[in-house]
Scaffold this active site. Sequence first.
Site, PDB file in Angstrom:
ATOM      1  N   VAL A 139      13.675  -9.061 -30.661  1.00 47.16           N
ATOM      2  CA  VAL A 139      14.792  -9.597 -31.446  1.00 47.16           C
ATOM      3  C   VAL A 139      15.409 -10.754 -30.665  1.00 47.16           C
ATOM      4  O   VAL A 139      15.875 -10.581 -29.531  1.00 47.16           O
ATOM      5  CB  VAL A 139      15.845  -8.510 -31.739  1.00 47.16           C
TER       6      VAL A 139
ATOM      7  N   HIS B  67      19.783  -3.483 -23.090  1.00 44.69           N
ATOM      8  CA  HIS B  67      19.587  -2.058 -23.383  1.00 44.69           C
ATOM      9  C   HIS B  67      20.295  -1.282 -22.268  1.00 44.69           C
ATOM     10  O   HIS B  67      20.004  -1.500 -21.085  1.00 44.69           O
ATOM     11  CB  HIS B  67      18.105  -1.682 -23.337  1.00 44.69           C
TER      12      HIS B  67
ATOM     13  N   ASN C 218      15.077  -7.961 -22.173  1.00 42.67           N
ATOM     14  CA  ASN C 218      13.787  -8.612 -22.342  1.00 42.67           C
ATOM     15  C   ASN C 218      14.007 -10.049 -22.795  1.00 42.67           C
ATOM     16  O   ASN C 218      14.916 -10.329 -23.572  1.00 42.67           O
ATOM     17  CB  ASN C 218      12.951  -7.865 -23.387  1.00 42.67           C
TER      18      ASN C 218
ATOM     19  N   ASP D 174      20.532   1.947 -30.505  1.00 43.75           N
ATOM     20  CA  ASP D 174      19.187   1.459 -30.815  1.00 43.75           C
ATOM     21  C   ASP D 174      18.572   2.370 -31.879  1.00 43.75           C
ATOM     22  O   ASP D 174      18.696   3.590 -31.830  1.00 43.75           O
ATOM     23  CB  ASP D 174      18.319   1.455 -29.551  1.00 43.75           C
ATOM     24  N   ILE D 175      17.895   1.763 -32.863  1.00 44.35           N
ATOM     25  CA  ILE D 175      17.315   2.519 -33.978  1.00 44.35           C
ATOM     26  C   ILE D 175      16.136   3.390 -33.518  1.00 44.35           C
ATOM     27  O   ILE D 175      15.789   4.369 -34.177  1.00 44.35           O
ATOM     28  CB  ILE D 175      16.884   1.540 -35.101  1.00 44.35           C
TER      29      ILE D 175
ATOM     30  N   HIS E  84      20.427  -9.450 -25.985  1.00 43.65           N
ATOM     31  CA  HIS E  84      20.938  -8.079 -25.953  1.00 43.65           C
ATOM     32  C   HIS E  84      20.517  -7.425 -24.651  1.00 43.65           C
ATOM     33  O   HIS E  84      19.496  -7.780 -24.068  1.00 43.65           O
ATOM     34  CB  HIS E  84      20.400  -7.260 -27.135  1.00 43.65           C
TER      35      HIS E  84
HETATM   36  P1  5GP Z   1      13.705  -6.043 -27.534  1.00 38.94           P
HETATM   37  O1  5GP Z   1      12.264  -5.659 -27.558  1.00 38.94           O
HETATM   38  O2  5GP Z   1      13.956  -7.323 -28.295  1.00 38.94           O
HETATM   39  O3  5GP Z   1      14.279  -6.062 -26.144  1.00 38.94           O
HETATM   40  O4  5GP Z   1      14.486  -4.864 -28.238  1.00 38.94           O
HETATM   41  C1  5GP Z   1      14.819  -4.843 -29.572  1.00 38.94           C
HETATM   42  C2  5GP Z   1      15.393  -3.476 -29.854  1.00 38.94           C
HETATM   43  O5  5GP Z   1      16.028  -3.516 -31.093  1.00 38.94           O
HETATM   44  C3  5GP Z   1      14.349  -2.361 -29.918  1.00 38.94           C
HETATM   45  O6  5GP Z   1      14.640  -1.374 -28.947  1.00 38.94           O
HETATM   46  C4  5GP Z   1      14.471  -1.820 -31.348  1.00 38.94           C
HETATM   47  O7  5GP Z   1      14.330  -0.418 -31.430  1.00 38.94           O
HETATM   48  C5  5GP Z   1      15.852  -2.286 -31.749  1.00 38.94           C
HETATM   49  N1  5GP Z   1      15.993  -2.540 -33.177  1.00 38.94           N
HETATM   50  C6  5GP Z   1      15.132  -3.241 -33.965  1.00 38.94           C
HETATM   51  N2  5GP Z   1      15.592  -3.298 -35.220  1.00 38.94           N
HETATM   52  C7  5GP Z   1      16.760  -2.624 -35.226  1.00 38.94           C
HETATM   53  C8  5GP Z   1      17.715  -2.340 -36.263  1.00 38.94           C
HETATM   54  O8  5GP Z   1      17.588  -2.724 -37.424  1.00 38.94           O
HETATM   55  N3  5GP Z   1      18.800  -1.606 -35.891  1.00 38.94           N
HETATM   56  C9  5GP Z   1      18.995  -1.170 -34.615  1.00 38.94           C
HETATM   57  N4  5GP Z   1      20.097  -0.459 -34.368  1.00 38.94           N
HETATM   58  N5  5GP Z   1      18.114  -1.431 -33.623  1.00 38.94           N
HETATM   59  C10 5GP Z   1      17.022  -2.142 -33.934  1.00 38.94           C
END
Ligand code: 5GP
Length: 123
Positions: free
Chosen positions: A102, A108, A93, A35-36, A106
């Site tokens: 996103v 985490h 999520n 995760d970034i 996915h």
């Molecule tokens: P969500 O809120 O959809 O469950 O989590 C999306 C996750 O994607 C977040 O933890 C965010 O830090 C990660 N993320 C967003 N953009 C990028 C990216 O460009 N690269 C990587 N490696 N992670 C990302």
Amino acid sequence: MNKNYDQNNIFAKILNSEISCTKIDENDNAFAFLDINPQSHIHILIIPKKPYINIYDFNKNASAKEILDFWKLVNNLIEKQNITEKGFRIITNSGKDGNQDVMHFHIHLLGGKNLGRMITLNS
Ligand code: 5GP
């Protein structure tokens, strides 16, 4: 493909190498990367290679092999990160109430420290 799947989401771009990432592992049907914006010492994202919006879409429409490969990769990572005994947390999520950012399914995988209580309900 689900008609609501956005083919321009960030993880679709990572899968087709338009956006770079730190890859951790992969198999035929799943891909894992850092995760970034890590929320713990270990914060790995695991995604299916095919387009599914969320866990509901994945469980409903993915093949048995895709689902098996996905969870096999998750367990391989748990072993490789050496957290089978110490523990970890898996979060996925979904949608607006789940605050999914996103729109490609996915999970985490979080660990490497005590993660505290699971959730705080503010209201
Ligand atoms: P969500 O809120 O959809 O469950 O989590 C999306 C996750 O994607 C977040 O933890 C965010 O830090 C990660 N993320 C967003 N953009 C990028 C990216 O460009 N690269 C990587 N490696 N992670 C990302």
